[in-house]
Write an enzyme that holds these catalytic residues in place. Structure first.
Site, PDB file in Angstrom:
ATOM      1  N   GLU A 172      24.404  51.433 -71.878  1.00 53.31           N
ATOM      2  CA  GLU A 172      24.271  49.988 -71.727  1.00 53.31           C
ATOM      3  C   GLU A 172      22.937  49.472 -72.247  1.00 53.31           C
ATOM      4  O   GLU A 172      21.909  50.155 -72.155  1.00 53.31           O
ATOM      5  CB  GLU A 172      24.373  49.598 -70.245  1.00 53.31           C
ATOM      6  CG  GLU A 172      25.722  49.915 -69.632  1.00 53.31           C
ATOM      7  CD  GLU A 172      25.802  49.525 -68.163  1.00 53.31           C
ATOM      8  OE1 GLU A 172      26.906  49.444 -67.649  1.00 53.31           O
ATOM      9  OE2 GLU A 172      24.735  49.309 -67.543  1.00 53.31           O
ATOM     10  N   THR A 174      21.988  61.916 -64.423  1.00 49.05           N
ATOM     11  CA  THR A 174      23.229  61.146 -64.618  1.00 49.05           C
ATOM     12  C   THR A 174      22.888  59.729 -65.069  1.00 49.05           C
ATOM     13  O   THR A 174      23.678  59.100 -65.768  1.00 49.05           O
ATOM     14  CB  THR A 174      24.068  61.094 -63.332  1.00 49.05           C
ATOM     15  OG1 THR A 174      23.254  60.579 -62.278  1.00 49.05           O
ATOM     16  CG2 THR A 174      24.553  62.484 -62.951  1.00 49.05           C
ATOM     17  N   ALA A 192      18.275  60.798 -55.470  1.00 42.75           N
ATOM     18  CA  ALA A 192      17.051  60.543 -56.218  1.00 42.75           C
ATOM     19  C   ALA A 192      16.357  59.244 -55.799  1.00 42.75           C
ATOM     20  O   ALA A 192      15.137  59.127 -55.837  1.00 42.75           O
ATOM     21  CB  ALA A 192      17.365  60.504 -57.720  1.00 42.75           C
ATOM     22  N   THR A 242      24.540  56.120 -51.383  1.00 37.66           N
ATOM     23  CA  THR A 242      25.325  57.307 -51.719  1.00 37.66           C
ATOM     24  C   THR A 242      25.799  57.225 -53.168  1.00 37.66           C
ATOM     25  O   THR A 242      25.844  56.156 -53.769  1.00 37.66           O
ATOM     26  CB  THR A 242      26.545  57.445 -50.785  1.00 37.66           C
ATOM     27  OG1 THR A 242      27.395  56.317 -50.975  1.00 37.66           O
ATOM     28  CG2 THR A 242      26.106  57.518 -49.337  1.00 37.66           C
ATOM     29  N   ASP A 260      27.485  49.897 -56.594  1.00 33.76           N
ATOM     30  CA  ASP A 260      26.806  49.198 -57.690  1.00 33.76           C
ATOM     31  C   ASP A 260      27.586  49.198 -58.997  1.00 33.76           C
ATOM     32  O   ASP A 260      27.028  48.899 -60.045  1.00 33.76           O
ATOM     33  CB  ASP A 260      25.416  49.779 -57.904  1.00 33.76           C
ATOM     34  CG  ASP A 260      25.461  51.248 -58.316  1.00 33.76           C
ATOM     35  OD1 ASP A 260      26.570  51.823 -58.325  1.00 33.76           O
ATOM     36  OD2 ASP A 260      24.407  51.809 -58.622  1.00 33.76           O
ATOM     37  N   SER A 268      23.107  44.927 -53.055  1.00 38.01           N
ATOM     38  CA  SER A 268      22.268  45.060 -54.264  1.00 38.01           C
ATOM     39  C   SER A 268      22.936  45.912 -55.338  1.00 38.01           C
ATOM     40  O   SER A 268      23.441  47.001 -55.043  1.00 38.01           O
ATOM     41  CB  SER A 268      20.931  45.689 -53.865  1.00 38.01           C
ATOM     42  OG  SER A 268      20.140  45.925 -54.996  1.00 38.01           O
ATOM     43  N   VAL A 269      22.948  45.423 -56.548  1.00 41.79           N
ATOM     44  CA  VAL A 269      23.505  46.191 -57.665  1.00 41.79           C
ATOM     45  C   VAL A 269      22.476  46.422 -58.772  1.00 41.79           C
ATOM     46  O   VAL A 269      22.717  47.168 -59.714  1.00 41.79           O
ATOM     47  CB  VAL A 269      24.756  45.500 -58.272  1.00 41.79           C
ATOM     48  CG1 VAL A 269      25.866  45.425 -57.227  1.00 41.79           C
ATOM     49  CG2 VAL A 269      24.432  44.113 -58.803  1.00 41.79           C
TER      50      VAL A 269
END
Lengths: 351, 351
Positions: free
Chosen positions: A56, A84, A139, A201, A227, A292-293
């Site tokens: 993206e 990832t 993380a 998660t 998200d 929150s995204v």
């Protein structure tokens, strides 16, 4: 020349300032930019999909600066020991179109996500909040804990993750940072008597990490794991009971917990709270939820903060990303500037 | 680590191969990618405008690679001694989302534009073409001349620019490169008896650089200056007489000479000629026109070429753009890896 702030350089800057002071400064930049929301040119991200993941580009600009973040999402990367989600970004001048800096943004995104969460919680959580429950210890989790201590003074953590290795990692890291950390065998136990619940998660599906019976009156929920489309963490019933706050409404309806709700379900954009146009928490019993995204504005703020921190720093590396011809019409002359000089010819000298 | 190919590095690579062999190799990559046109995910560019200019992101991908170019357009930059158009780009793996290389693309764009022009001319110009007229002698012109010699053997140039300094620059540069260059006082004189005409003027308006009476039978026109809305170089009458070839039809109708024509004016996409699906030139008397505006595919090819040239080159710089944690879940551990070591404590020793 363009400043380059790689992983080592960013980490060195963070440590020179101190992680928590860095997060406080970053939150200040994010707050300042959210308060001038209308000044930004906000557009949808550009996504290129493959069978294995997505790449993206997330651009955003105001009258002075243009920023974009490049970020991937490849769930299978972990098997190869790769991230990832990895990211980098660029901040540029709108007046000239020239880039000011290129920066790693994997660490920086973790820092800005945590700073945003804590900034929003500082307006929505009860002022007497002391204990945070954390579900999901991947993380992002360590950065969340540090930001909540830096901005809200939270130093007691009740935590749970399905993966014992992630739990051990978090307990080791955060205990060393001076937190009182208690690990539990279930999310249900971890959230007992917590004032704030952070869910982070990684499961890429519609999961129920938090169900309605786990959420008591007065709780603030910081939901950062739901998200992307098809990925949510909260039981729908929680959203019906909570006052819901979002970054960019149209984005969160597609990517956030809001996916579960009808299109007219009421929400408040957090910039309105930060700008003083809407109240945050209005009663001690209210359940508040930050769905929150992540939004490009937060990346813009993070790059702008990094720009201010490094503008006069002679230790920052510079890269020759943009050509500097002596004469703008003579780009060929610039190329010829680097032509190899002729080898010195060997001259035979008679004895 | 990510390879970084800055201005000096790119120039060094070009000289190590030789400018014309570099252009021939680049044209080969561009042809290969045009021939597999359907394999690409092609999207409109993203543009952020200000009063002074525009900043654009141009992404494109196939199943294996993602590329984007960042490019600005700021006409006023020249007054400050800056480039009006500067660019850089990134090539990444679709399988992992990780960037392979970051490269300057100001020089590289000049090279890929010239390589594309000459590649297309090699299919459209008369095989017995010997003389090229060039109208507009700015930053792009030198590269055009070199590419046409490399791919078509053209070494006689008849040139004109309204700016004597640009003319002097071009004559100096290209004479030193072994071309027979004749400068004229008007475009009308420069095009006399030429086989190919390249127009590459910078005027940002609907100009008439070339009028119908200047274009004889059998000419190939390489029109690269009309490349954005409101900017054209050719009299409409020329398009009515010519067979018109374009890169991406929908883009050229907005940005190219085609702006002057109705939406159903017939054109041929050059990939169809390169793939052997359509003829190029069909008679010695035909007037052919390449209405070129530049397309993201050419940048993709240029980055792919650079990737192949530098994959095993130990001299290429690497930058730590992407974090490499020992454990993907422990991003905080990565940050701590760079924590400053404690100062050695001074121990007072009694004498």
């Amino acid at each position: 020349m363009t400043r380059f702030i790689g992983v080592e350089s960013l980490a060195t800057i963070v440590h020179a300032i101190g992680i928590e002071p860095f997060l406080i400064g970053l939150a200040g930049y994010i707050e300042q930019d959210f308060r001038r929301w209308a000044e930004f040119h906000k557009v949808p991200r550009h996504a290129s999909h493959s069978d294995l993941g997505v790449v993206e580009l997330m651009p955003i600009s105001d009258a002075d600066r243009f920023a974009f973040k490049y970020v991937n999402g490849h769930p299978g990367n972990a098997r190869a020991g790769l991230l990832t989600v990895a990211a980098f970004g660029v901040l540029a001048d709108m007046d000239t179109g020239y880039p000011r800096l290129v920066a790693e943004m994997t660490l920086l995104t973790a820092l800005r996500t945590a700073a945003t969460s804590a900034l929003v919680a500082s307006r929505l959580a009860r002022p007497d909040s002391r204990v945070m429950a954390m579900i999901g210890l991947g993380a992002q989790s360590d950065f969340q804990a540090l930001a909540f201590r830096a901005l809200l003074g939270i130093d007691r953590l009740q935590v749970y993750d399905i993966d014992p290795a992630s739990t051990a990692k978090f307990v080791r890291n955060m205990t060393a940072q001076g937190f009182a950390v208690e690990a539990f065998d279930s999310a249900q136990e971890a959230v007992m008597s917590a004032d704030i619940i952070t869910t982070a998660t990684a499961d890429k599906r519609n999961a129920t990490i938090l169900s309605g019976n786990m959420v008591g009156a007065g709780i603030h929920i910081n939901a950062i794991g739901g998200d992307c489309p098809g990925k949510t963490e909260l039981q729908r019933e929680i959203l019906l009971r909570a006052s819901v706050f979002v970054e960019l409404e149209e984005q969160t309806r597609i990517e956030g917990e809001l996916q579960q709700m009808p299109a007219d379900f009421p929400v408040t954009e957090v910039w309105r709270v930060l700008a003083g146009l809407e109240p945050g928490r209005t009663s001690a019993a209210q359940v508040t939820l930050f769905d929150s995204v992540g939004f490009a504005l937060e990346d813009f703020s993070a790059l702008r903060y990094l720009d201010a921190l490094t503008a006069d720093d002679a230790n920052i590396a510079e890269i020759d990303l943009i050509a500097q011809p002596d004469d703008p019409v003579d780009l060929f002359g610039l190329l010829q500037r680097y032509r190899p000089t002729a080898q010195p010819s060997l001259v035979a000298v008679s004895a």
